[in-house]
Design a protein around this motif. Structure first.
Motif, mmCIF file in Angstrom:
data_model
loop_
_atom_site.group_PDB
_atom_site.id
_atom_site.type_symbol
_atom_site.label_atom_id
_atom_site.label_comp_id
_atom_site.label_asym_id
_atom_site.label_seq_id
_atom_site.Cartn_x
_atom_site.Cartn_y
_atom_site.Cartn_z
ATOM 1 N N ILE A 110 -9.451 -6.647 -13.410
ATOM 2 C CA ILE A 110 -8.068 -7.112 -13.539
ATOM 3 C C ILE A 110 -7.557 -7.789 -12.267
ATOM 4 O O ILE A 110 -6.364 -8.042 -12.135
ATOM 5 N N GLY A 111 -8.462 -8.088 -11.339
ATOM 6 C CA GLY A 111 -8.085 -8.904 -10.196
ATOM 7 C C GLY A 111 -7.516 -8.169 -9.007
ATOM 8 O O GLY A 111 -6.879 -8.789 -8.140
ATOM 9 N N ARG A 112 -7.747 -6.873 -8.899
ATOM 10 C CA ARG A 112 -7.213 -6.104 -7.767
ATOM 11 C C ARG A 112 -8.277 -5.895 -6.695
ATOM 12 O O ARG A 112 -8.332 -4.854 -6.043
ATOM 13 N N HIS A 113 -9.127 -6.881 -6.510
ATOM 14 C CA HIS A 113 -10.245 -6.727 -5.571
ATOM 15 C C HIS A 113 -9.782 -6.450 -4.145
ATOM 16 O O HIS A 113 -10.374 -5.649 -3.437
ATOM 17 N N ALA A 114 -8.714 -7.126 -3.707
ATOM 18 C CA ALA A 114 -8.261 -6.928 -2.325
ATOM 19 C C ALA A 114 -7.728 -5.513 -2.119
ATOM 20 O O ALA A 114 -7.882 -4.926 -1.038
ATOM 21 N N ASP A 115 -7.095 -4.948 -3.145
ATOM 22 C CA ASP A 115 -6.480 -3.627 -3.017
ATOM 23 C C ASP A 115 -7.506 -2.507 -2.837
ATOM 24 O O ASP A 115 -7.189 -1.477 -2.225
ATOM 25 N N ILE A 116 -8.702 -2.692 -3.378
ATOM 26 C CA ILE A 116 -9.664 -1.591 -3.373
ATOM 27 C C ILE A 116 -10.648 -1.659 -2.211
ATOM 28 O O ILE A 116 -11.466 -0.751 -2.044
ATOM 29 N N ILE A 117 -10.569 -2.693 -1.396
ATOM 30 C CA ILE A 117 -11.522 -2.836 -0.283
ATOM 31 C C ILE A 117 -11.462 -1.648 0.672
ATOM 32 O O ILE A 117 -12.520 -1.087 1.028
#
Length: 268
Positions: A180-187
């Motif tokens: 869903i496009g939350r790649h930056a949040d989970i780094i």
């Protein structure tokens, strides 16, 4: 309402008040009954849980005394502590053992398992809702399952099973978040997991994808090299083919790495 918690230190609560379960044998007994998650536990299993291969001479009397003491302890914490909604006993003596009746609202491990199952069932069609369910389930954890209590094989096996389920829940969560496009949040969370003592190549794959989608290709490749080095140094093995495929995909700018693309296609 009485609640039991095993996703961290073993705890018993009556409403807002914590009920202290004293003594290692009492805690081991409660831990074994909770590990069974409302299923019967045989007398033999409980004896092994409490005393291993060296039970006392009068182990029947000793076990009965510990069960009675535990029943009194949780009975004293509230009127509902040892009864089901219909008034039946909560801690039930059976012909061959004992059963502690708990439900999803009473025991955090049951709530965790049910929420994760529901999230996985809807992940493909409602990823945002699945992510919320998974985060809710993971928020129940307060530390290591059963808090590393002194216990026998039942508690240890249940703890290992729950810890493995927690890892799977995290893996599913990060897959959904990537979708869903939350790649930056989970780094940050993924980086912490990848750098932890536990070697998990799935977390490494997910971190590489998240970094690539955040425009940090060099860091994604460095993450792969660091994992390859650790696998060689600590286990003397090469990365799996799937992890090597992720490195190759990053070098070749594979379409599956595009934002909101199906990154899991790289595992096929």
């Amino acid at each position: 309402m009485t609640r039991f918690a095993v996703l961290g230190p073993l705890e018993c609560w009556s409403g807002p008040q914590q009920v202290e379960i004293r003594g290692s044998l009492q805690r081991s007994l409660l831990g074994a009954l909770l590990a069974a998650e409302a299923k019967p536990v045989s007398v033999r299993a409980l004896v092994t849980e409490l005393w291993g291969d060296a039970p006392p001479a009068q182990w029947e009397n000793a076990l009965h005394a510990h069960v009675s003491r535990l029943r009194r302890r949780i009975t004293g914490c509230s009127d509902r502590a040892t009864t089901e909604p219909g008034g039946s006993p909560r801690l039930i003596g059976l012909a061959t053992g004992y059963r502690l009746v708990v439900t999803e609202t009473d025991l955090d491990s049951l709530s965790f398992t049910r929420q994760v199952a529901r999230a996985r069932a809807i992940a493909a069609i409602a990823p945002s809702e699945a992510a919320e369910l998974l985060r809710s389930a993971l928020s129940l954890w307060r530390g290591t399952a059963f808090g590393m209590i002194t216990g026998g094989p039942m508690a240890r096996a249940a703890a290992h099973h729950l810890e493995a389920a927690r890892t799977v829940a995290l893996e599913v969560l990060f897959d959904v978040e990537l979708r869903i496009g939350r790649h930056a949040d989970i780094i940050p969370a993924l980086r912490e997991l990848v750098e932890s003592p536990q070697l998990n190549e799935r977390f490494c794959e997910q971190l590489m994808v998240a970094l690539y989608r955040s425009g940090r290709q060099a860091e994604a490749l460095a993450t792969y090299r660091a994992m390859r080095h650790r696998l060689d140094e600590e286990l003397g093995v090469l990365p799996t083919q799937t992890l090597r495929d992720h490195e190759r995909a990053i070098l070749n700018h594979h379409p599956a790495l595009h934002t909101r693309a199906n990154h899991m296609a790289l595992r096929e």
